[in-house]
Design a protein around this motif. Sequence first.
Motif, PDB file in Angstrom:
ATOM      1  N   LEU A 327       0.832  -1.201   0.000  1.00 18.12           N
ATOM      2  CA  LEU A 327       0.000   0.000   0.000  1.00 18.12           C
ATOM      3  C   LEU A 327       0.867   1.252   0.000  1.00 18.12           C
ATOM      4  O   LEU A 327       0.612   2.205  -0.736  1.00 18.12           O
ATOM      5  N   GLY A 328       1.910   1.228   0.839  1.00 20.11           N
ATOM      6  CA  GLY A 328       2.816   2.372   0.887  1.00 20.11           C
ATOM      7  C   GLY A 328       3.565   2.573  -0.404  1.00 20.11           C
ATOM      8  O   GLY A 328       3.685   3.702  -0.911  1.00 20.11           O
ATOM      9  N   ALA A 329       4.083   1.470  -0.975  1.00 16.30           N
ATOM     10  CA  ALA A 329       4.855   1.565  -2.216  1.00 16.30           C
ATOM     11  C   ALA A 329       4.006   2.096  -3.371  1.00 16.30           C
ATOM     12  O   ALA A 329       4.503   2.828  -4.232  1.00 16.30           O
ATOM     13  N   GLN A 330       2.727   1.734  -3.387  1.00 18.13           N
ATOM     14  CA  GLN A 330       1.842   2.152  -4.476  1.00 18.13           C
ATOM     15  C   GLN A 330       1.555   3.653  -4.438  1.00 18.13           C
ATOM     16  O   GLN A 330       1.401   4.282  -5.479  1.00 18.13           O
ATOM     17  N   PHE A 331       1.514   4.229  -3.230  1.00 17.94           N
ATOM     18  CA  PHE A 331       1.106   5.631  -3.092  1.00 17.94           C
ATOM     19  C   PHE A 331       2.166   6.488  -2.405  1.00 17.94           C
ATOM     20  O   PHE A 331       1.874   7.570  -1.921  1.00 17.94           O
ATOM     21  N   ASP A 339       7.903   3.109   3.338  1.00 16.90           N
ATOM     22  CA  ASP A 339       6.607   2.605   2.893  1.00 16.90           C
ATOM     23  C   ASP A 339       5.637   2.349   4.032  1.00 16.90           C
ATOM     24  O   ASP A 339       4.415   2.324   3.813  1.00 16.90           O
ATOM     25  N   ALA A 340       6.124   2.134   5.250  1.00 15.99           N
ATOM     26  CA  ALA A 340       5.213   2.000   6.393  1.00 15.99           C
ATOM     27  C   ALA A 340       4.534   3.334   6.681  1.00 15.99           C
ATOM     28  O   ALA A 340       3.317   3.398   6.888  1.00 15.99           O
ATOM     29  N   ARG A 341       5.309   4.411   6.673  1.00 14.00           N
ATOM     30  CA  ARG A 341       4.720   5.736   6.894  1.00 14.00           C
ATOM     31  C   ARG A 341       3.769   6.104   5.766  1.00 14.00           C
ATOM     32  O   ARG A 341       2.716   6.718   5.993  1.00 14.00           O
ATOM     33  N   ALA A 342       4.120   5.738   4.560  1.00 15.14           N
ATOM     34  CA  ALA A 342       3.234   6.003   3.426  1.00 15.14           C
ATOM     35  C   ALA A 342       1.915   5.261   3.595  1.00 15.14           C
ATOM     36  O   ALA A 342       0.832   5.822   3.363  1.00 15.14           O
ATOM     37  N   ALA A 343       1.984   3.989   4.019  1.00 21.03           N
ATOM     38  CA  ALA A 343       0.771   3.195   4.224  1.00 21.03           C
ATOM     39  C   ALA A 343      -0.081   3.772   5.346  1.00 21.03           C
ATOM     40  O   ALA A 343      -1.315   3.823   5.237  1.00 21.03           O
ATOM     41  N   GLN A 344       0.553   4.204   6.416  1.00 20.16           N
ATOM     42  CA  GLN A 344      -0.185   4.814   7.531  1.00 20.16           C
ATOM     43  C   GLN A 344      -0.952   6.046   7.054  1.00 20.16           C
ATOM     44  O   GLN A 344      -2.131   6.227   7.381  1.00 20.16           O
ATOM     45  N   ARG A 345      -0.296   6.874   6.270  1.00 22.59           N
ATOM     46  CA  ARG A 345      -0.950   8.083   5.746  1.00 22.59           C
ATOM     47  C   ARG A 345      -2.109   7.721   4.826  1.00 22.59           C
ATOM     48  O   ARG A 345      -3.218   8.284   4.932  1.00 22.59           O
ATOM     49  N   VAL A 346      -1.878   6.790   3.929  1.00 21.54           N
ATOM     50  CA  VAL A 346      -2.883   6.420   2.939  1.00 21.54           C
ATOM     51  C   VAL A 346      -4.126   5.841   3.614  1.00 21.54           C
ATOM     52  O   VAL A 346      -5.261   6.156   3.236  1.00 21.54           O
ATOM     53  N   VAL A 347      -3.933   4.989   4.628  1.00 23.07           N
ATOM     54  CA  VAL A 347      -5.079   4.388   5.314  1.00 23.07           C
ATOM     55  C   VAL A 347      -5.881   5.446   6.058  1.00 23.07           C
ATOM     56  O   VAL A 347      -7.120   5.443   6.022  1.00 23.07           O
TER      57      VAL A 347
END
Length: 487
Positions: A327-331, A339-347
Amino acid sequence: MIKLFRPFLVAGLLLPLALPGQAATVNTTLSPKVQQALKTNKLQDSALSLVMLPLDGPGNATVFNADISVNPASTMKLVTTYAALELLGPTFQWKTEFFTDGALTNGVLNGNLYLKGGGDPKLNMEKLWLLMRDLRANGVRTITGDLVLDRSHFVQPNLPQFNDDGGDVNKPFLVKPDSLLVNLKALRFVARNDGGKVTVSVEPPIASIRIDNQVKAVAGKQCKGDVRYNPVAQPDGVSVVVSGQLADGCNSQTYLSLLDHSTYAAGAVRAIWNELGGSIQGRDRIENVPKSARLLARAFSPDLVEVIRDINKYSNNTMAQQLFLSLGAQFRTDADGDDARAAQRVVRQWLARKGITAPHLVMENGSGLSRAERVSTREMAALLQAAWQSPYSAEFISSMPLVGMDGTMRKRLKRTALTGEGHIKTGTLNTVRAIAGYTRDSNGKTWAVAAILNDPKPWGASAILDQVLLDLYRQPKLDNSSTASVR
């Protein structure tokens, strides 16, 4: 016949509108049987957070300690998998690719072989074998250069190592995610006594794993688990001392994770390539695929819907973490960092768009295998209700264990009226017992339920959560004449 249903907001939680002749009420106390189960297991009422929410019919919701921040254990996987279904789509796939920077002449690849990982959570030995069969079918036999692993797909976070019981760090469920995750990094050891001779094998047969077989063959007809596997690190690999005793006709097996990702992936590739009659003359190393390299072979993962079934049915931590990082890598943006921080933001942004406020939600790796992750049962119930109305609700619900039938619920509530009536995700840590999902009552109506116990000693607490489901099932018999409908 179409039953009328409209939602409205009560105290921050979506509750169903009462049908004609019904009052919209909310229970804020536990049932006597649940209270007794807590007392029997020497737990305070405050240890339990609970929300039970009717979704397609009448019934009084239960909201108890619903706004307390709790550790959800593996029920956190429901947040990750539902977000992935809507953000990535049910047909999302990962890819794994072979490239080269050399030329192929008469079966000889004069150059390096690059293996680029795309974060596939389900790249098992069979899939890797099929991918390498494609290489072989395309005429490649000998590779004169190096085997180069490209593990750059994820921007890895620096997260703490988790080990709930402080025991064996080689347990497969503790494997961390990786851009090039092969076979969940699992080594399967099998000891067999055939006619008084004990043999020990390992799959896949990676060269850096050596076996020191010290198992004694003994007489006897009963097979007992008396074989021990003790890994010892060596400068050029791992030696596994296998000891104990084994009766004639018996076998013993275990799964261990003993190698780092790159060593395991390279070892698996070389083992398969040798079996296919090929050779790689160079060494193993890690480097990104050059832009000038050309594609040799590509394999795609199963669709996301199949992957989330493995994650939720069997509570696979590593695959959940792979999905979270995907999820993080995609967005990912430059501001995210990893990518963990990216996933946290996206969710969080996705939840906000759905109108779900989640001040208690803390996601570290998305699997629940964490001391830091948090949620409230009100937030979990709101997510479950939103998923019930999602176009992918069928895919999401079917990914969860069936009560008394499969996955992590296969042994619970068997031979009760609830067998096969619920799809329930479980969660277990040393200080946590949790359930979340969907279950039907005796009238055939569906409820969302989130029940989480946090306590230093939650032993026997699964019986309390089972009692929650049993009480929910025993609803008053419906008077069908009171149900609003249109024809």
